[in-house]
Motif scaffolding. Sequence first.
Motif, PDB file in Angstrom:
ATOM      1  N   MET A  49      10.157 -15.424  -5.004  1.00  0.00           N
ATOM      2  CA  MET A  49      11.555 -15.889  -4.993  1.00  0.00           C
ATOM      3  C   MET A  49      12.063 -16.154  -6.407  1.00  0.00           C
ATOM      4  SD  MET A  49      11.873 -18.232  -1.542  1.00  0.00           S
ATOM      5  CE  MET A  49      10.604 -19.394  -2.021  1.00  0.00           C
ATOM      6  N   THR A  50      11.250 -16.789  -7.234  1.00  0.00           N
ATOM      7  CA  THR A  50      11.657 -17.087  -8.609  1.00  0.00           C
ATOM      8  C   THR A  50      11.768 -15.806  -9.435  1.00  0.00           C
ATOM      9  OG1 THR A  50      10.657 -19.271  -8.508  1.00  0.00           O
ATOM     10  CG2 THR A  50      11.015 -18.349 -10.704  1.00  0.00           C
ATOM     11  N   VAL A  51      10.790 -14.929  -9.305  1.00  0.00           N
ATOM     12  CA  VAL A  51      10.813 -13.672 -10.058  1.00  0.00           C
ATOM     13  C   VAL A  51      12.023 -12.835  -9.645  1.00  0.00           C
ATOM     14  CG1 VAL A  51       9.584 -11.487 -10.427  1.00  0.00           C
ATOM     15  CG2 VAL A  51       8.341 -13.657 -10.545  1.00  0.00           C
ATOM     16  N   GLU A  52      12.313 -12.759  -8.352  1.00  0.00           N
ATOM     17  CA  GLU A  52      13.493 -12.017  -7.886  1.00  0.00           C
ATOM     18  C   GLU A  52      14.767 -12.542  -8.535  1.00  0.00           C
ATOM     19  OE1 GLU A  52      13.417 -12.555  -3.650  1.00  0.00           O
ATOM     20  OE2 GLU A  52      12.373 -10.652  -3.324  1.00  0.00           O
ATOM     21  N   ASP A  53      14.917 -13.866  -8.576  1.00  0.00           N
ATOM     22  CA  ASP A  53      16.115 -14.461  -9.169  1.00  0.00           C
ATOM     23  C   ASP A  53      16.276 -14.052 -10.628  1.00  0.00           C
ATOM     24  OD1 ASP A  53      16.716 -15.690  -6.778  1.00  0.00           O
ATOM     25  OD2 ASP A  53      15.986 -17.665  -7.380  1.00  0.00           O
ATOM     26  N   GLU A  54      15.189 -14.046 -11.379  1.00  0.00           N
ATOM     27  CA  GLU A  54      15.255 -13.671 -12.794  1.00  0.00           C
ATOM     28  C   GLU A  54      15.500 -12.175 -12.953  1.00  0.00           C
ATOM     29  OE1 GLU A  54      15.148 -15.240 -16.077  1.00  0.00           O
ATOM     30  OE2 GLU A  54      15.959 -16.628 -14.609  1.00  0.00           O
ATOM     31  N   VAL A  55      14.792 -11.376 -12.193  1.00  0.00           N
ATOM     32  CA  VAL A  55      14.919  -9.924 -12.308  1.00  0.00           C
ATOM     33  C   VAL A  55      16.348  -9.470 -12.026  1.00  0.00           C
ATOM     34  CG1 VAL A  55      14.260  -7.765 -11.148  1.00  0.00           C
ATOM     35  CG2 VAL A  55      12.500  -9.346 -11.944  1.00  0.00           C
ATOM     36  N   THR A  56      16.983 -10.046 -11.037  1.00  0.00           N
ATOM     37  CA  THR A  56      18.339  -9.607 -10.693  1.00  0.00           C
ATOM     38  C   THR A  56      19.351  -9.902 -11.794  1.00  0.00           C
ATOM     39  OG1 THR A  56      18.740 -11.642  -9.427  1.00  0.00           O
ATOM     40  CG2 THR A  56      17.963  -9.703  -8.202  1.00  0.00           C
ATOM     41  N   ARG A  57      18.996 -10.753 -12.744  1.00  0.00           N
ATOM     42  CA  ARG A  57      19.869 -10.966 -13.906  1.00  0.00           C
ATOM     43  C   ARG A  57      20.028  -9.683 -14.711  1.00  0.00           C
ATOM     44  NH1 ARG A  57      17.309 -14.777 -17.493  1.00  0.00           N
ATOM     45  NH2 ARG A  57      19.115 -14.348 -18.784  1.00  0.00           N
ATOM     46  N   ALA A  58      19.043  -8.791 -14.640  1.00  0.00           N
ATOM     47  CA  ALA A  58      19.092  -7.541 -15.405  1.00  0.00           C
ATOM     48  C   ALA A  58      20.014  -6.502 -14.763  1.00  0.00           C
ATOM     49  CB  ALA A  58      17.682  -6.970 -15.561  1.00  0.00           C
ATOM     50  N   LEU A  59      20.494  -6.751 -13.557  1.00  0.00           N
ATOM     51  CA  LEU A  59      21.390  -5.795 -12.904  1.00  0.00           C
ATOM     52  C   LEU A  59      22.627  -5.503 -13.739  1.00  0.00           C
ATOM     53  CD1 LEU A  59      21.219  -6.953  -9.183  1.00  0.00           C
ATOM     54  CD2 LEU A  59      20.532  -4.719 -10.090  1.00  0.00           C
ATOM     55  N   LYS A  60      23.060  -6.476 -14.517  1.00  0.00           N
ATOM     56  CA  LYS A  60      24.289  -6.292 -15.299  1.00  0.00           C
ATOM     57  C   LYS A  60      24.112  -5.339 -16.479  1.00  0.00           C
ATOM     58  CE  LYS A  60      23.394 -10.586 -17.761  1.00  0.00           C
ATOM     59  NZ  LYS A  60      23.729 -11.983 -17.843  1.00  0.00           N
ATOM     60  N   VAL A  61      22.887  -5.021 -16.867  1.00  0.00           N
ATOM     61  CA  VAL A  61      22.672  -4.150 -18.020  1.00  0.00           C
ATOM     62  C   VAL A  61      22.018  -2.824 -17.663  1.00  0.00           C
ATOM     63  CG1 VAL A  61      22.558  -6.086 -19.636  1.00  0.00           C
ATOM     64  CG2 VAL A  61      20.443  -5.196 -18.622  1.00  0.00           C
ATOM     65  N   ILE A  62      21.533  -2.686 -16.444  1.00  0.00           N
ATOM     66  CA  ILE A  62      20.850  -1.467 -16.028  1.00  0.00           C
ATOM     67  C   ILE A  62      21.870  -0.513 -15.419  1.00  0.00           C
ATOM     68  CG2 ILE A  62      19.068  -0.529 -14.505  1.00  0.00           C
ATOM     69  CD1 ILE A  62      17.966  -2.320 -16.756  1.00  0.00           C
ATOM     70  N   THR A  63      21.826   0.742 -15.846  1.00  0.00           N
ATOM     71  CA  THR A  63      22.704   1.763 -15.284  1.00  0.00           C
ATOM     72  C   THR A  63      21.877   2.708 -14.418  1.00  0.00           C
ATOM     73  OG1 THR A  63      22.402   3.341 -17.085  1.00  0.00           O
ATOM     74  CG2 THR A  63      24.146   1.675 -17.352  1.00  0.00           C
ATOM     75  N   SER A  64      22.552   3.521 -13.644  1.00  0.00           N
ATOM     76  CA  SER A  64      21.843   4.450 -12.757  1.00  0.00           C
ATOM     77  C   SER A  64      21.061   5.494 -13.545  1.00  0.00           C
ATOM     78  CB  SER A  64      22.825   5.125 -11.796  1.00  0.00           C
ATOM     79  OG  SER A  64      23.768   5.865 -12.534  1.00  0.00           O
ATOM     80  N   ALA A  65      21.414   5.723 -14.797  1.00  0.00           N
ATOM     81  CA  ALA A  65      20.715   6.711 -15.623  1.00  0.00           C
ATOM     82  C   ALA A  65      19.560   6.091 -16.413  1.00  0.00           C
ATOM     83  CB  ALA A  65      21.701   7.358 -16.587  1.00  0.00           C
ATOM     84  N   SER A  66      19.269   4.831 -16.171  1.00  0.00           N
ATOM     85  CA  SER A  66      18.228   4.145 -16.936  1.00  0.00           C
ATOM     86  C   SER A  66      16.833   4.623 -16.548  1.00  0.00           C
ATOM     87  CB  SER A  66      18.302   2.631 -16.700  1.00  0.00           C
ATOM     88  OG  SER A  66      19.504   2.112 -17.202  1.00  0.00           O
ATOM     89  N   ALA A  67      15.948   4.575 -17.531  1.00  0.00           N
ATOM     90  CA  ALA A  67      14.531   4.849 -17.313  1.00  0.00           C
ATOM     91  C   ALA A  67      13.761   3.613 -17.764  1.00  0.00           C
ATOM     92  CB  ALA A  67      14.084   6.079 -18.095  1.00  0.00           C
ATOM     93  N   LEU A  68      12.624   3.383 -17.149  1.00  0.00           N
ATOM     94  CA  LEU A  68      11.823   2.195 -17.428  1.00  0.00           C
ATOM     95  C   LEU A  68      10.587   2.587 -18.232  1.00  0.00           C
ATOM     96  CD1 LEU A  68      11.436  -0.863 -16.916  1.00  0.00           C
ATOM     97  CD2 LEU A  68      10.317  -0.245 -14.758  1.00  0.00           C
ATOM     98  N   PHE A  69      10.408   1.937 -19.387  1.00  0.00           N
ATOM     99  CA  PHE A  69       9.262   2.171 -20.266  1.00  0.00           C
ATOM    100  C   PHE A  69       8.586   0.848 -20.569  1.00  0.00           C
ATOM    101  CE2 PHE A  69      12.046   5.719 -21.015  1.00  0.00           C
ATOM    102  CZ  PHE A  69      11.201   6.790 -21.221  1.00  0.00           C
ATOM    103  N   THR A  70       7.263   0.891 -20.787  1.00  0.00           N
ATOM    104  CA  THR A  70       6.532  -0.298 -21.203  1.00  0.00           C
ATOM    105  C   THR A  70       5.393   0.100 -22.129  1.00  0.00           C
ATOM    106  OG1 THR A  70       5.411  -2.315 -20.474  1.00  0.00           O
ATOM    107  CG2 THR A  70       4.921  -0.315 -19.248  1.00  0.00           C
TER     108      THR A  70
END
Length: 146
Positions: A49-70
């Motif tokens: 629940m806590t991780v979900e709340d934090e992760v959804t904060r990134a919705l405002k900066v992620i676009t549909s063309a985004s790729a995830l790298f680490t």
Amino acid sequence: IGEDQTIVAFGHAQEPDATLVLNIGSNRTTQDFFKHTPPTPYEMEVAIMTVEDEVTRALKVITSASALFTTDAGIRELAVVAGISDETQSFFSVEAVERTFDLLTKWMLGRATASSGIPSQPELSARLLILREFMHHLQFEAVHIV
């Protein structure tokens, strides 16, 4: 995914245009929620629940063309557990992340760690949780490990 926070960098070039700091990390999640090794199902549910709340904060900066790298060594270790070769650059699909999380769930429910393949470090469980929720809520099909 850091120890106390997760930094999301975004942009179109090698240097990010901006970053977003999420208040979740492998050690912070472990210390705040995981009182047992493996965590209990209740501990995991509260952490989710806590991780979900934090992760959804990134919705405002992620676009549909985004790729995830680490470049996270812990994520690389989890990818190897999932059967992905330990190459210079690997592709860890959302399906493989889910299968690995299923192994963690089985371990939490009593399956021996040796038979599940999940490393017993709680911080890796936290990293897996954060990655899983990030991919699920932000709809990434895979993470590229470099």
